[in-house]
Design a protein around this motif. Structure first.
Motif, mmCIF file in Angstrom:
data_model
loop_
_atom_site.group_PDB
_atom_site.id
_atom_site.type_symbol
_atom_site.label_atom_id
_atom_site.label_comp_id
_atom_site.label_asym_id
_atom_site.label_seq_id
_atom_site.Cartn_x
_atom_site.Cartn_y
_atom_site.Cartn_z
ATOM 1 N N LEU A 1 38.264 47.160 101.416
ATOM 2 C CA LEU A 1 36.881 47.345 101.860
ATOM 3 C C LEU A 1 36.686 46.957 103.324
ATOM 4 O O LEU A 1 35.748 47.448 103.972
ATOM 5 C CB LEU A 1 35.927 46.534 100.989
ATOM 6 C CG LEU A 1 35.871 46.918 99.509
ATOM 7 C CD1 LEU A 1 34.840 46.070 98.778
ATOM 8 C CD2 LEU A 1 35.549 48.387 99.345
ATOM 9 N N GLY A 2 37.527 46.078 103.822
ATOM 10 C CA GLY A 2 37.422 45.702 105.228
ATOM 11 C C GLY A 2 36.066 45.132 105.615
ATOM 12 O O GLY A 2 35.537 45.455 106.685
ATOM 13 N N GLY A 3 35.512 44.317 104.744
ATOM 14 C CA GLY A 3 34.238 43.681 105.050
ATOM 15 C C GLY A 3 33.014 44.451 104.598
ATOM 16 O O GLY A 3 31.889 43.957 104.725
ATOM 17 N N ARG A 4 33.204 45.656 104.096
ATOM 18 C CA ARG A 4 32.065 46.441 103.613
ATOM 19 C C ARG A 4 31.597 45.932 102.245
ATOM 20 O O ARG A 4 32.379 45.404 101.477
ATOM 21 C CB ARG A 4 32.446 47.917 103.546
ATOM 22 C CG ARG A 4 32.633 48.559 104.920
ATOM 23 C CD ARG A 4 33.322 49.907 104.839
ATOM 24 N NE ARG A 4 34.735 49.749 104.495
ATOM 25 C CZ ARG A 4 35.630 50.737 104.519
ATOM 26 N NH1 ARG A 4 35.246 51.944 104.863
ATOM 27 N NH2 ARG A 4 36.882 50.514 104.200
ATOM 28 N N SER A 5 30.341 46.105 101.954
ATOM 29 C CA SER A 5 29.748 45.559 100.735
ATOM 30 C C SER A 5 30.237 46.295 99.490
ATOM 31 O O SER A 5 30.336 47.526 99.483
ATOM 32 C CB SER A 5 28.223 45.670 100.808
ATOM 33 O OG SER A 5 27.649 45.358 99.551
ATOM 34 N N PRO A 6 30.531 45.544 98.407
ATOM 35 C CA PRO A 6 30.876 46.201 97.142
ATOM 36 C C PRO A 6 29.763 47.129 96.655
ATOM 37 O O PRO A 6 30.041 48.120 95.965
ATOM 38 C CB PRO A 6 31.075 45.029 96.183
ATOM 39 C CG PRO A 6 31.395 43.860 97.049
ATOM 40 C CD PRO A 6 30.623 44.077 98.306
#
Length: 284
Positions: free
Chosen positions: A228-233
């Motif tokens: 995800l590289g820091g992106r929100s689930p």
């Protein structure tokens, strides 16, 4: 009410509660190349007290040629089928298969869609049950009719939702198919090879250990975190070929504490049925 299982349950834990009247177990075995396999295997031997649900007749709606290979079932019909097996709002539901959870996770996701939290997948499936020395039998369980009221959740999206967010940071699209099918190679299930533009590949089997049980939550959290590289689930949309194996990725994320991801149930088989929708091949 006892503690709830909402993602995975081990064979030993299930064995302790297998006769609990508030627990209902479902056998979800299926074979995409032999649709009769699941029922025949169930009739031969199954976890004691378990009911059988068929992927195509119970856990999917009829195909139209435009709605994918395993369209979502009618919620009211599915609820009625579950009621007939004794599922009410307080029931602990357990699903299992013999295929790395790919069909059991479908039922797990569907129950969450219907608004039911107390549902878990038998970790490691029938193989783990047998490795633990637990018995099988062929007796058919008696129906225990119950009442279930639908409370559908907005945990699914459609093709227009995906199309409107292609290559945008507000959606992270994860494809659960094998890497070769993702690249557009060796496609045998759908008429078009490739993937939805912008999707990233997370083969559903990558969530599993060699014994077929899920990896530890901490490992899954780290692996999905890297993906995800820091992106929100909550910005994640899962898909696969027909909305089945993608549920394994949803389950893996939930078991890792990465909650709120969505399912594009139509998946690749619906997407590629419309020649106006874009297609990508090769690596993402």
């Amino acid at each position: 009410m006892s503690a709830s299982y909402t993602t995975l349950i081990g064979a030993a834990e299930l064995a302790q509660r297998i006769r609990d009247p508030d627990w209902v177990v479902f056998d979800c075995r299926f074979d995409l190349t032999n649709p009769d396999f699941g029922l025949q295997a169930y009739l031969g031997a199954h976890v004691p007290g378990s009911f059988f649900l068929d992927l195509e007749t119970d856990l999917s709606a009829p195909k139209t040629g435009r709605n994918g290979r395993h369209p979502l079932p009618d919620p009211a019909k599915l609820a009625a089928r579950l009621e007939a097996c004794g599922v009410s709002h307080h029931t602990q539901v357990i699903a299992y298969d013999d295929a790395n959870g790919m069909f059991a996770a479908r039922l797990w996701w569907l129950l969450r869609w219907l608004g039911h939290n107390r549902v878990a997948v038998l970790d490691g499936g029938l193989q783990a049950w047998c490795r633990a020395g637990q018995a099988l039998d062929s007796a058919l369980p008696e129906a225990r009719p119950a009442t279930y009221t639908l409370a559908l959740r907005p945990n699914r999206v459609d093709a227009d939702f995906v199309l409107g967010r292609l290559n945008q940071p507000r959606m992270t699209l994860i494809d659960a198919r094998s890497p070769d099918r993702f690249r557009g190679e060796n496609e045998v299930l759908d008429p078009v090879g490739g993937h939805i533009p912008g999707a990233i590949n997370r083969f559903f089997r990558d969530n599993l250990q060699p014994d077929g049980c899920f990896k530890q939550a901490s490992i899954l959290r780290e692996e999905f975190g890297t993906l995800l590289g820091g992106r929100s689930p909550r910005q994640v949309v899962h898909q696969c070929g027909s909305g089945v194996t993608a549920c394994v990725n949803v389950l893996a994320m939930e078991s890792a504490g990465l909650s709120g991801s969505l399912l594009y149930a139509g998946s690749w088989s619906e997407w590629c049925a419309d020649p106006q929708r874009p297609v990508a091949t090769g690596q993402a």
